[in-house]
Design a protein around this motif. Sequence first.
Motif, PDB file in Angstrom:
ATOM      1  N   PRO A 205       0.839  -1.203   0.000  1.00 49.29           N
ATOM      2  CA  PRO A 205       0.000   0.000   0.000  1.00 49.29           C
ATOM      3  C   PRO A 205       0.872   1.251   0.000  1.00 49.29           C
ATOM      4  CG  PRO A 205       0.054  -0.979   2.180  1.00 49.29           C
ATOM      5  CD  PRO A 205       0.747  -1.948   1.260  1.00 49.29           C
ATOM      6  N   VAL A 206       0.267   2.371  -0.326  1.00 48.10           N
ATOM      7  CA  VAL A 206       1.016   3.625  -0.398  1.00 48.10           C
ATOM      8  C   VAL A 206       1.720   3.928   0.919  1.00 48.10           C
ATOM      9  CG1 VAL A 206       0.804   6.126  -0.693  1.00 48.10           C
ATOM     10  CG2 VAL A 206      -0.470   4.577  -2.181  1.00 48.10           C
ATOM     11  N   THR A 207       1.070   3.627   2.019  1.00 51.34           N
ATOM     12  CA  THR A 207       1.647   3.942   3.328  1.00 51.34           C
ATOM     13  C   THR A 207       2.958   3.213   3.595  1.00 51.34           C
ATOM     14  OG1 THR A 207       0.222   2.217   4.285  1.00 51.34           O
ATOM     15  CG2 THR A 207      -0.575   4.500   4.384  1.00 51.34           C
ATOM     16  N   GLU A 208       3.193   2.104   2.886  1.00 47.01           N
ATOM     17  CA  GLU A 208       4.422   1.337   3.094  1.00 47.01           C
ATOM     18  C   GLU A 208       5.488   1.625   2.033  1.00 47.01           C
ATOM     19  OE1 GLU A 208       3.564  -2.809   3.454  1.00 47.01           O
ATOM     20  OE2 GLU A 208       2.096  -2.530   5.064  1.00 47.01           O
ATOM     21  N   LEU A 209       5.160   2.451   1.064  1.00 46.19           N
ATOM     22  CA  LEU A 209       6.140   2.794   0.039  1.00 46.19           C
ATOM     23  C   LEU A 209       7.108   3.846   0.576  1.00 46.19           C
ATOM     24  CD1 LEU A 209       3.920   3.144  -3.165  1.00 46.19           C
ATOM     25  CD2 LEU A 209       5.507   1.283  -2.638  1.00 46.19           C
ATOM     26  N   TYR A 276       2.600  17.236  -2.897  1.00 44.01           N
ATOM     27  CA  TYR A 276       3.268  16.003  -2.481  1.00 44.01           C
ATOM     28  C   TYR A 276       2.276  14.848  -2.577  1.00 44.01           C
ATOM     29  CZ  TYR A 276       5.502  12.785   0.923  1.00 44.01           C
ATOM     30  OH  TYR A 276       6.048  11.699   1.576  1.00 44.01           O
ATOM     31  N   PHE A 277       2.699  13.735  -3.145  1.00 44.13           N
ATOM     32  CA  PHE A 277       1.750  12.674  -3.488  1.00 44.13           C
ATOM     33  C   PHE A 277       0.972  12.153  -2.281  1.00 44.13           C
ATOM     34  CE2 PHE A 277       5.504  10.099  -2.504  1.00 44.13           C
ATOM     35  CZ  PHE A 277       4.983   8.958  -1.895  1.00 44.13           C
ATOM     36  N   ARG A 278       1.579  12.106  -1.113  1.00 44.35           N
ATOM     37  CA  ARG A 278       0.860  11.608   0.058  1.00 44.35           C
ATOM     38  C   ARG A 278      -0.254  12.597   0.467  1.00 44.35           C
ATOM     39  NH1 ARG A 278       3.715   7.143   1.655  1.00 44.35           N
ATOM     40  NH2 ARG A 278       5.971   7.219   1.326  1.00 44.35           N
ATOM     41  N   LYS A 279       0.023  13.888   0.366  1.00 44.05           N
ATOM     42  CA  LYS A 279      -0.994  14.892   0.663  1.00 44.05           C
ATOM     43  C   LYS A 279      -2.150  14.785  -0.322  1.00 44.05           C
ATOM     44  CE  LYS A 279       2.350  18.263   2.453  1.00 44.05           C
ATOM     45  NZ  LYS A 279       2.979  19.594   2.216  1.00 44.05           N
ATOM     46  N   MET A 280      -1.817  14.590  -1.584  1.00 43.91           N
ATOM     47  CA  MET A 280      -2.860  14.508  -2.605  1.00 43.91           C
ATOM     48  C   MET A 280      -3.732  13.284  -2.398  1.00 43.91           C
ATOM     49  SD  MET A 280      -2.309  17.245  -4.263  1.00 43.91           S
ATOM     50  CE  MET A 280      -3.410  17.014  -5.652  1.00 43.91           C
ATOM     51  N   ILE A 281      -3.106  12.154  -2.092  1.00 43.65           N
ATOM     52  CA  ILE A 281      -3.869  10.916  -1.886  1.00 43.65           C
ATOM     53  C   ILE A 281      -4.755  11.011  -0.647  1.00 43.65           C
ATOM     54  CG2 ILE A 281      -3.620   8.463  -1.305  1.00 43.65           C
ATOM     55  CD1 ILE A 281      -1.176   8.425  -3.176  1.00 43.65           C
ATOM     56  N   TYR A 295       1.208  -1.362  -4.838  1.00 49.67           N
ATOM     57  CA  TYR A 295       2.206  -1.034  -5.857  1.00 49.67           C
ATOM     58  C   TYR A 295       3.505  -1.805  -5.604  1.00 49.67           C
ATOM     59  CZ  TYR A 295      -1.069   2.835  -6.277  1.00 49.67           C
ATOM     60  OH  TYR A 295      -2.215   3.572  -6.422  1.00 49.67           O
ATOM     61  N   GLN A 296       4.163  -2.174  -6.691  1.00 50.75           N
ATOM     62  CA  GLN A 296       5.455  -2.842  -6.573  1.00 50.75           C
ATOM     63  C   GLN A 296       6.547  -1.864  -6.160  1.00 50.75           C
ATOM     64  OE1 GLN A 296       5.826  -6.079  -6.724  1.00 50.75           O
ATOM     65  NE2 GLN A 296       3.669  -6.401  -7.269  1.00 50.75           N
ATOM     66  N   SER A 297       6.392  -0.586  -6.517  1.00 50.85           N
ATOM     67  CA  SER A 297       7.420   0.410  -6.205  1.00 50.85           C
ATOM     68  C   SER A 297       6.811   1.796  -6.289  1.00 50.85           C
ATOM     69  CB  SER A 297       8.592   0.302  -7.187  1.00 50.85           C
ATOM     70  OG  SER A 297       8.184   0.739  -8.485  1.00 50.85           O
ATOM     71  N   ILE A 298       7.569   2.772  -5.825  1.00 49.97           N
ATOM     72  CA  ILE A 298       7.139   4.161  -5.924  1.00 49.97           C
ATOM     73  C   ILE A 298       7.016   4.585  -7.386  1.00 49.97           C
ATOM     74  CG2 ILE A 298       9.471   5.130  -5.822  1.00 49.97           C
ATOM     75  CD1 ILE A 298       6.336   6.581  -4.132  1.00 49.97           C
ATOM     76  N   CYS A 299       7.811   3.969  -8.252  1.00 50.04           N
ATOM     77  CA  CYS A 299       7.731   4.286  -9.683  1.00 50.04           C
ATOM     78  C   CYS A 299       6.386   3.851 -10.260  1.00 50.04           C
ATOM     79  CB  CYS A 299       8.862   3.604 -10.450  1.00 50.04           C
ATOM     80  SG  CYS A 299      10.510   4.163  -9.993  1.00 50.04           S
ATOM     81  N   LEU A 301       3.540   3.727  -8.669  1.00 44.94           N
ATOM     82  CA  LEU A 301       2.570   4.718  -8.225  1.00 44.94           C
ATOM     83  C   LEU A 301       2.648   5.968  -9.098  1.00 44.94           C
ATOM     84  CD1 LEU A 301       0.563   6.085  -6.254  1.00 44.94           C
ATOM     85  CD2 LEU A 301       2.550   6.738  -4.883  1.00 44.94           C
ATOM     86  N   CYS A 302       3.866   6.410  -9.349  1.00 38.60           N
ATOM     87  CA  CYS A 302       4.057   7.618 -10.165  1.00 38.60           C
ATOM     88  C   CYS A 302       3.463   7.448 -11.556  1.00 38.60           C
ATOM     89  CB  CYS A 302       5.540   7.945 -10.266  1.00 38.60           C
ATOM     90  SG  CYS A 302       5.912   9.415 -11.256  1.00 38.60           S
TER      91      CYS A 302
END
Length: 326
Positions: A205-209, A276-281, A295-299, A301-302
């Motif tokens: 999940p995003v929180t663990e990236l 910032y992506f976390r703020k937006m999400i 997601y497999q990576s931050i890339c 997600l991007c």
Amino acid sequence: MDKNGSAIPIWDRFPSHERLAVNFTLTCNLACAHCIVESSPQRTERLTPDEVKSALTTAKSSGKKHVTFSGGEVFLFHKDMTEVIAFARSHGYVVDVETNGFWARNDTMARDRLAPFVEAGISGLSVSADAYHVHYFPVERAINAVRAGRSYGLLTEINFCPSTEQETDAQIIAALEEANEPFIHNELLIRGRGKDLIQLGDGRPVTELPDCDSLTTTVHATGDVYACCELDISTDAMKRTPVFLGPIQSAPAEMAKQQRREALVQEFYNPDSPIYFRKMIDSHPLFTELGTDRYQSICDLCMKALGDPKRIDSLLEMLNERSATP
């Protein structure tokens, strides 16, 4: 080294917005099983010195102060490399080079092969030492290379990437520790040939990236420029996002667009930015659905977040509003 005795990446002496990476060539004397750009002796893609100079000049106007030349293998092209290194130094860049270290068979050969690069003006040397490279030659070459570099006053680093060959990994680490050579422990990336080495799970999940700590504008050996350093051999997905900045040589109007796209990507990853992506999400309706995916990576997600034109328009609007605020 940091307070724990671990090596610190030498390009971390510059913030990401001041760094440029030039993937000079995809030609390499090796074909390592984990290579994200899938370089090999059969690849022929290579930038010309004039293309590199054009990229350096443009990047300098955007505030870049540090450049890392990589490949492929840059030590296969001494003449072109020393020319562009000297050009970069004359334009105020601090210059590092990345290499597999094949040329460092012994101390004398290492110093001799490194000397033209030192004379041209490099400041740092980054070398790989892992099972993927040891398949071709012993880890001692990486040790010889960095010791030769330090004898010339260069900053040096050794990069280690884990493999499935646990015994080989242990032998490499033991050799580096016995030689008292600190090293950086890198993750195996899900890019290029590396995709075939990783058992993909459900992702995180995003929180663990983790945040991206290596966001660096990169000139690819194909002549394209990206606001990212983790380039796959297939860049089709990136070309549908602002991460793709365009070709090296562009008209002035297009260059201005490239700078806006680069700024957007950097702000998207910047914790202090309003986009910032976390703020937006957490708060923006166009982005909140990204928080439910894995997601497999931050890339990854991007690519998903910035592949939607509506999201891009929203981010640009927010940045424009901030710049218009007195």
